[in-house]
Write an enzyme that holds these catalytic residues in place. Structure first.
Site, PDB file in Angstrom:
ATOM      1  N   GLY A 171       0.821  -1.207   0.000  1.00  0.00           N
ATOM      2  CA  GLY A 171       0.000   0.000   0.000  1.00  0.00           C
ATOM      3  C   GLY A 171       0.852   1.252   0.000  1.00  0.00           C
ATOM      4  N   ARG A 226       2.579   6.118   3.717  1.00  0.00           N
ATOM      5  CA  ARG A 226       2.032   6.692   4.939  1.00  0.00           C
ATOM      6  C   ARG A 226       1.458   5.600   5.855  1.00  0.00           C
ATOM      7  NH1 ARG A 226      -0.792  10.370   2.733  1.00  0.00           N
ATOM      8  NH2 ARG A 226       0.599  12.124   3.118  1.00  0.00           N
ATOM      9  N   VAL A 227       0.664   4.712   5.285  1.00  0.00           N
ATOM     10  CA  VAL A 227       0.104   3.624   6.098  1.00  0.00           C
ATOM     11  C   VAL A 227       1.178   2.596   6.417  1.00  0.00           C
ATOM     12  CG1 VAL A 227      -1.659   1.823   6.204  1.00  0.00           C
ATOM     13  CG2 VAL A 227      -2.196   4.015   5.155  1.00  0.00           C
ATOM     14  N   GLU A 261       5.694  -3.352   0.871  1.00  0.00           N
ATOM     15  CA  GLU A 261       5.690  -3.128  -0.574  1.00  0.00           C
ATOM     16  C   GLU A 261       4.905  -1.851  -0.827  1.00  0.00           C
ATOM     17  OE1 GLU A 261       7.507  -4.657  -2.521  1.00  0.00           O
ATOM     18  OE2 GLU A 261       8.036  -6.453  -1.395  1.00  0.00           O
ATOM     19  N   CYS A 276       1.747   0.303  -8.705  1.00  0.00           N
ATOM     20  CA  CYS A 276       2.880   0.830  -7.944  1.00  0.00           C
ATOM     21  C   CYS A 276       4.167   0.842  -8.751  1.00  0.00           C
ATOM     22  CB  CYS A 276       3.068   0.033  -6.654  1.00  0.00           C
ATOM     23  SG  CYS A 276       3.346  -1.739  -6.936  1.00  0.00           S
TER      24      CYS A 276
END
Length: 543
Positions: free
Chosen positions: A253, A256-257, A275, A310
């Site tokens: 993801g 930030r998370v 990742e 991504c």
């Protein structure tokens, strides 16, 4: 006491939404809203729901709390401790079941992903179904070899002895998946975790609800639920899972998370694989086959979930002199691939939800950016579609050049010399991938030496993920750790060092009192000085 990092995760979602007291990401999207003030989180769900529906969903989601997560963990831990997951036969049977599931339910998988993303069926087959099948096939073929202890050399200090490295499962692991490739990025790490002999919990993304629901149903039917489970939900469920002590967490993801997941894991000293993503550049030299280059850039941008990938090309760097030729070529090939009106093309995915549509629209509408569009820019808010869009020389301080775009917008940055592209890339956080199009061998060497990225591909885009012998993972803010192929097996294994010695060959030299003769012998031994060792053994001294 509740993990403070998980509380921060919940508080963060509250500040972002300002709507939901249970900290579940549900956002009311207003039709005329163009400015997004809360941050982008790839783990979250931004969908249009009436308040009654939201209340009902909150009540349902709240059923899986910390207590139930702890109960699940205890059950899986007990089943893992029974050693059932460690056997070669169990691992093979579970991976074969997943392979059978993919084969038998291919149409349902394609349909679910189409519901979530309007992803073209053939793109789904290539990028999700085929690649997941390949992971199963490789594991089934190589697992016995992967599990085999690896012989290790021993030293003179332990003579006589033998040594080996044993790959043992870590225990109970957690995989938190993402929405853009909701099938592949859920099952690929799960296959690796099972191959390594772990019990595993999969948390699919709530932003791809149809795929999440299908994964929960299919895995319940096809695999051993005493060791492999799926937990659906949003932030409340993820927070409850992060409260537990896992033996490893793999999260896919946003950075930030990713920080929040890592902070939650740190409380338990749980290792993580993150990742993430970043701004993956494509550098285009003039010493190229222009048509092939253009097509491969399109494949790594708009044919990759319409830019929602991504490892997709985030921006291009080329010289000022070459940019017009590249733009003309991109225009021509885009028209050939998606037609004169790409908004009607069935070969492009839609934007995943209203939030991300508004986020992308805000990137285009920013001052000093909107007038840089040289191709595309069409939008259909109702259909959540944005046409392939090319921008030229947007300001470096604009949001589109600071944040990962994750959509069909492609800025082109121009430089005087292609070597100047190195400084542009190094001025930003390390990307997950970096692409370089050139026939200049010296430039290729310099690119490898100077650019730090999760992976580098020359004269193509994104195809390195299909090579199972290459690790897939980021560096710096684009992630940590890697998987794919045997790297997935290794990622979920502990490499246990084992040294075997007999009771023979025990020397008094090892033990006190340390006489001058003993010290000479030991010094020669530990220094690896064979000649000195022989001299010490025969008692010869320079004195």
């Amino acid at each position: 006491m509740r993990n403070p990092s998980v509380r921060a995760f919940q508080d963060f979602s509250t500040g972002a939404a300002c709507l939901n007291k249970s900290f579940i990401y549900n956002y009311t999207y207003r039709k005329n809203q163009t400015h997004i003030s809360f941050p982008y989180l790839s783990l979250t769900s931004f969908s249009c729901r009436c308040s009654a529906t939201m209340a009902a969903e909150e009540k349902q989601m709240q059923k899986f709390d910390v207590e139930k997560a702890a109960s699940l963990m205890k059950e899986l831990r007990n089943n893992y401790n029974s050693r059932k997951t460690k056997s070669y036969e169990w691992r093979m049977s579970q991976i074969q079941s997943i392979a059978n599931m993919i084969e038998e339910k291919e149409e349902e998988i394609i349909e679910a992903i189409h519901k979530d993303l309007s992803k073209p069926p053939f793109e789904t087959f290539i990028s999700e179904i085929s690649m997941t099948k390949s992971s199963c096939k490789l594991a089934l073929k190589e697992l016995k070899y992967w599990m085999k202890p690896e012989k290790a050399k021993t030293s003179l200090t332990t003579y006589p002895s033998s040594a080996e490295i044993i790959s043992e499962p870590l225990g109970v692991v957690l995989v938190i998946s993402t929405w853009n490739y909701p099938f592949l990025l859920s099952l690929d790490p799960v296959i690796g975790a099972i191959a390594a002999g772990n019990a595993v919990v999969l948390k699919p993304s709530e932003i791809a609800p149809a795929t999440s629901s299908l994964l929960a149903k299919l895995l319940e039917d096809y695999v051993d639920n005493s060791a492999v489970r799926v937990v659906e939900g949003a932030v409340a469920e993820t927070s409850a899972l992060l409260e537990q002590k896992w033996d490893k967490i793999l999260y896919t993801g946003s950075p930030r998370v990713g920080r929040i997941v890592m902070a939650a894991a740190a409380k338990h000293l749980t290792p993580v694989i993150l990742e993430l993503g970043g701004k993956s550049p494509a550098v285009v030299d003039s010493t190229i086959n222009l048509q092939v280059t253009t097509r491969r850039i399109i494949a790594g941008k708009w044919m990759a979930n319409n830019g929602q990938a991504c490892i997709g090309v985030d921006y291009i760097i080329t010289t000022k002199d070459f940019a017009p030729k590249l733009i003309d070529s991109l225009r021509n090939e885009l028209k050939e691939f998606f037609g004169k009106n790409p908004m009607e093309s069935k070969d492009l995915s839609r934007i995943v939800n209203p939030f991300h549509f508004a986020r992308l629209a805000s990137l285009l509408d920013e001052d000093k950016v909107s007038d840089k569009i040289v191709y595309g820019g069409q939008r259909d808010e109702k259909q959540l579609k944005i046409a392939p869009t090319i921008l030229l020389d947007v300001p470096d301080d604009s949001t589109i050049m600071k944040e990962e775009i994750f959509g069909p917008l492609l800025p082109i940055v121009t430089v005087e010399k292609i070597e100047d592209s190195f400084d542009v890339i190094k001025s930003k956080p390390k990307p997950l991938a970096a692409y370089f199009f050139s026939d200049d061998e010296q430039m290729k060497k310099e690119f490898v030496q100077n650019i730090s990225a999760g992976g580098i591909v020359f004269n193509d885009t994104i195809v390195h993920t299909t090579v199972s012998s290459l690790p897939f993972g980021g560096v710096g803010e684009s992630g940590m750790g890697s998987y794919h192929g045997k790297f997935s097996f290794d990622a979920f294994s502990h490499k246990k060092a084992v040294l075997y010695r007999s009771f023979n060959g025990d020397s008094t030299t090892r033990y006190p009192p340390y006489t001058a003769e003993k010290q000479k012998l030991l010094r020669a031994l530990f220094n690896g000085n064979i000649f000195g060792l022989l001299l010490a053994l025969i008692g010869w001294s320079r004195d």
